[in-house]
Design a protein around this motif. Sequence first.
Motif, PDB file in Angstrom:
ATOM      1  N   ILE A   9       0.566  11.643  30.582  1.00 13.23           N
ATOM      2  CA  ILE A   9       2.005  11.770  30.805  1.00 13.23           C
ATOM      3  C   ILE A   9       2.461  10.729  31.645  1.00 13.23           C
ATOM      4  N   TYR A  10       1.796  10.187  32.679  1.00 11.07           N
ATOM      5  CA  TYR A  10       1.920   8.967  33.482  1.00 11.07           C
ATOM      6  C   TYR A  10       2.093   7.859  32.694  1.00 11.07           C
ATOM      7  N   ILE A  44       5.179   3.573  29.676  1.00 11.32           N
ATOM      8  CA  ILE A  44       5.460   2.872  28.939  1.00 11.32           C
ATOM      9  C   ILE A  44       6.929   2.992  28.493  1.00 11.32           C
ATOM     10  N   SER A  45       7.490   4.299  28.442  1.00 10.35           N
ATOM     11  CA  SER A  45       8.779   4.438  27.870  1.00 10.35           C
ATOM     12  C   SER A  45       9.996   3.802  29.010  1.00 10.35           C
ATOM     13  N   ILE A  64      13.524  -0.688  29.872  1.00  7.11           N
ATOM     14  CA  ILE A  64      13.936  -1.970  30.928  1.00  7.11           C
ATOM     15  C   ILE A  64      14.041  -3.049  29.714  1.00  7.11           C
ATOM     16  N   VAL A  65      13.291  -3.190  28.923  1.00  7.11           N
ATOM     17  CA  VAL A  65      13.265  -4.434  27.972  1.00  7.11           C
ATOM     18  C   VAL A  65      14.412  -4.263  27.347  1.00  7.11           C
TER      19      VAL A  65
END
Length: 68
Positions: free
Chosen positions: A4-5, A10-11, A16-17
């Motif tokens: 989950i972390y 990643i999400s 942000i990208v």
Amino acid sequence: MSVIYVLLAISISVAIVFFAAFVLSVKSGQYDDAYTPSVRMLFEDELLSNSKDSTNEKEIKLTKSTNQ
């Protein structure tokens, strides 16, 4: 639980990208013209017919000049 972390990290980085790409596109002026696209579909046929007429006129002039 550690998955989950990883997925959360990643999400957030992908978000942000995409946000940075959006900010750069807004700063470059990509979204400045909001009126023309909404009206373009109303006059597209006229623009196409005008461009076809002008190309036909150019072709006629070319054939006349090559025949002489």
